[in-house]
Scaffold this motif. Structure first.
Motif, mmCIF file in Angstrom:
data_model
loop_
_atom_site.group_PDB
_atom_site.id
_atom_site.type_symbol
_atom_site.label_atom_id
_atom_site.label_comp_id
_atom_site.label_asym_id
_atom_site.label_seq_id
_atom_site.Cartn_x
_atom_site.Cartn_y
_atom_site.Cartn_z
ATOM 1 N N THR A 226 0.838 -1.193 0.000
ATOM 2 C CA THR A 226 0.000 0.000 0.000
ATOM 3 C C THR A 226 0.875 1.246 0.000
ATOM 4 N N THR A 229 -2.136 7.370 0.341
ATOM 5 C CA THR A 229 -2.854 7.899 -0.826
ATOM 6 C C THR A 229 -3.257 9.357 -0.667
ATOM 7 N N TYR A 232 -2.245 11.994 -3.241
ATOM 8 C CA TYR A 232 -2.775 11.767 -4.587
ATOM 9 C C TYR A 232 -4.263 12.114 -4.670
ATOM 10 N N ARG A 233 -4.950 11.991 -3.545
ATOM 11 C CA ARG A 233 -6.364 12.372 -3.542
ATOM 12 C C ARG A 233 -6.531 13.870 -3.726
ATOM 13 N N GLU A 350 2.362 4.279 -6.889
ATOM 14 C CA GLU A 350 2.375 5.742 -6.909
ATOM 15 C C GLU A 350 1.973 6.269 -8.284
ATOM 16 N N ALA A 353 -1.744 5.736 -8.745
ATOM 17 C CA ALA A 353 -2.510 6.693 -7.941
ATOM 18 C C ALA A 353 -2.564 8.061 -8.614
ATOM 19 N N ARG A 409 -6.003 4.443 -11.090
ATOM 20 C CA ARG A 409 -6.130 5.445 -10.016
ATOM 21 C C ARG A 409 -7.273 5.083 -9.072
ATOM 22 N N VAL A 412 -6.279 1.992 -6.835
ATOM 23 C CA VAL A 412 -5.315 2.264 -5.761
ATOM 24 C C VAL A 412 -5.969 3.074 -4.650
ATOM 25 N N LEU A 413 -6.706 4.110 -5.001
ATOM 26 C CA LEU A 413 -7.324 4.949 -3.981
ATOM 27 C C LEU A 413 -8.346 4.177 -3.163
ATOM 28 N N SER A 417 -4.703 1.856 0.083
ATOM 29 C CA SER A 417 -4.326 2.875 1.050
ATOM 30 C C SER A 417 -3.609 2.215 2.218
#
Length: 433
Positions: A226, A229, A232-233, A350, A353, A409, A412-413, A417
């Protein structure tokens, strides 16, 4: 719950394991766990704020001198403690990441022998600290290469649960010459079997290391890799370059070394650059570069220059968090065509994300990321022509790039996490207590 997380400093380099350990320890704290992140060897370096303790056990300079100069163990303790100060260690070991692992065979075995090794005094100091000052419910070791103190911890803290994470131990072992490698594997297996649980980040790596070390598969728990995150959010996905014959960027983001496969990507880029419609595609190279791999990078850059592509490649160094986020926004595709079987793939998560699709070899942990995420393409390993074909396909199809980037994306989100992993780790420890 009180946890001590023993992490191994990487002599001043940005280390994926250090960064992940820091993020996981921070998330454990956020979940209400009293978690101490304790460095061994050297201070850790992360691209986010570090929560690691200032104290360093098994200071790298001390460990080296104890192993190589037998009389050093009789030096007064206060002098040795001066050599363990974080500032001195950071200065003294800033080039230590370039040390050839073949030179570390004796020290590796000595560390694994714990109380029977040259570092017995440091083992006693660590165990006394755990027993007298901390009394943790669990101790987590970032790898089995630092597991020499396990028998002493087990004896002095019989109620404390011991967990070890396997996250690239084999890459170090593969650089040790015989008979050091075989002896280290045997000792790591013995220490691993004394743990209450072994944590791995992929099914592939759990199976491979269970076979190598002779571990009971029932003690191995897969907690998928993980990332934090949150950064990136807060930013939009990487924009997709729509028009042909405009600058499109293929990114490489990993430690710059032969095992990470930069030369494969360079060969694929030379093939790709000759194809119609790819006249303005550029290659961006980023990641930690140790002294021992500078010649390797120079050879790759010379190869590109000889192919007439010197002006279409950029070396972007080893960026901090802000630089990394900005760089990923510029990438159209990420590719890290590793030679070895990658156990993790931190930079892959990464990139996904950030909304960047990936092209990766179908081996190691990569299929466990690409297949469920739908965030990229897998290609046959060690085939730079197949890699060039996949890159070309994505470059010529912006809609496909956008679709893969969006899928990766979102996945991953939603699923990768570090908070999710912290919750799973707490669950594993609770079941052991």
């Amino acid at each position: 719950m009180k946890i001590v997380f023993l992490t191994a400093g990487a002599a001043g380099m940005y280390c994926g394991s250090c960064m992940h350990d820091n993020a996981l320890a921070k998330s454990l704290r956020g979940a209400g766990v009293d978690c101490l992140l304790q460095p061994l060897y050297t201070p850790i370096r992360t691209d986010e704020s570090s929560i690691a303790q200032d104290r360093v056990f098994f200071g790298g300079v001390n460990i080296f001198l104890m192993g190589k100069l037998p009389l050093f163990r009789f030096i007064p303790g206060p002098i040795k403690r001066l050599l363990d100060r974080p500032g001195f260690l950071s200065w003294a070991t800033r080039r230590a990441a370039s040390t050839d692992a073949k030179l570390l065979g004796d020290l590796t075995l000595s560390m694994l022998r714990g109380e029977q090794g040259h570092q017995a005094e440091e083992v006693r100091r660590l165990v006394a600290w755990l027993r007298d000052e901390i009394r943790p419910d669990a101790v987590i070791l970032t790898n089995l290469l630092i597991a020499g103190p396990i028998p002493a911890i087990r004896r002095e803290l019989p109620q404390t649960k011991l967990l070890a994470i396997l996250q690239g131990d084999d890459a170090f072992l593969d650089h040790l010459p015989a008979p050091y490698r075989e002896q280290a594997i045997e000792r790591m297996g013995e220490l691993g079997r004394q743990c209450d649980a072994i944590i791995v980040n992929s099914r592939f790596y759990g199976d491979a290391m269970s076979r190598l070390l002779g571990l009971d598969p029932r003690q191995v728990h897969v907690l998928p890799l993980t990332i934090d995150t949150a950064p990136y959010r807060d930013q939009p996905a990487s924009p997709v370059t729509q028009q042909p014959n405009t600058v499109r960027r293929i990114g490489y983001f990993a430690r710059i070394s032969p095992e990470k496969g930069l030369h494969q990507l360079v060969d694929a880029f030379i093939d790709l650059a000759r194809r119609p419609g790819c006249e303005d595609v550029v290659l961006d190279i980023a990641g930690w570069l140790g002294e021992q791999n500078r010649d390797y990078l120079d050879r790759q850059l010379a190869k590109l220059t000889a192919a007439g592509l010197g002006d279409r490649v950029h070396h972007r160094g080893s960026p901090d968090l802000a630089g990394k986020l900005a760089m990923l926004q510029e990438f159209d595709i990420l590719s890290v065509p590793t030679q070895h079987e990658e156990p993790k793939g931190l930079s892959i998560l990464e990139a996904l994300a950030a909304g960047v699709p990936v092209v990766l070899p179908a081996k190691g942990a990569f299929p466990e990321i690409v297949e469920p995420s739908g965030g990229g393409l897998l290609v046959p390993p060690d085939d730079h022509h197949a890699l060039a074909d996949a890159l070309h396909r994505l470059l010529q199809d912006p809609e496909l790039r956008a679709r893969l980037g969006q899928a990766g994306r979102q996945w991953v989100l939603a699923h990768r996490s570090v908070d999710n992993q912290a919750t799973e780790l707490i669950g594993v420890i609770d079941k052991l207590r």
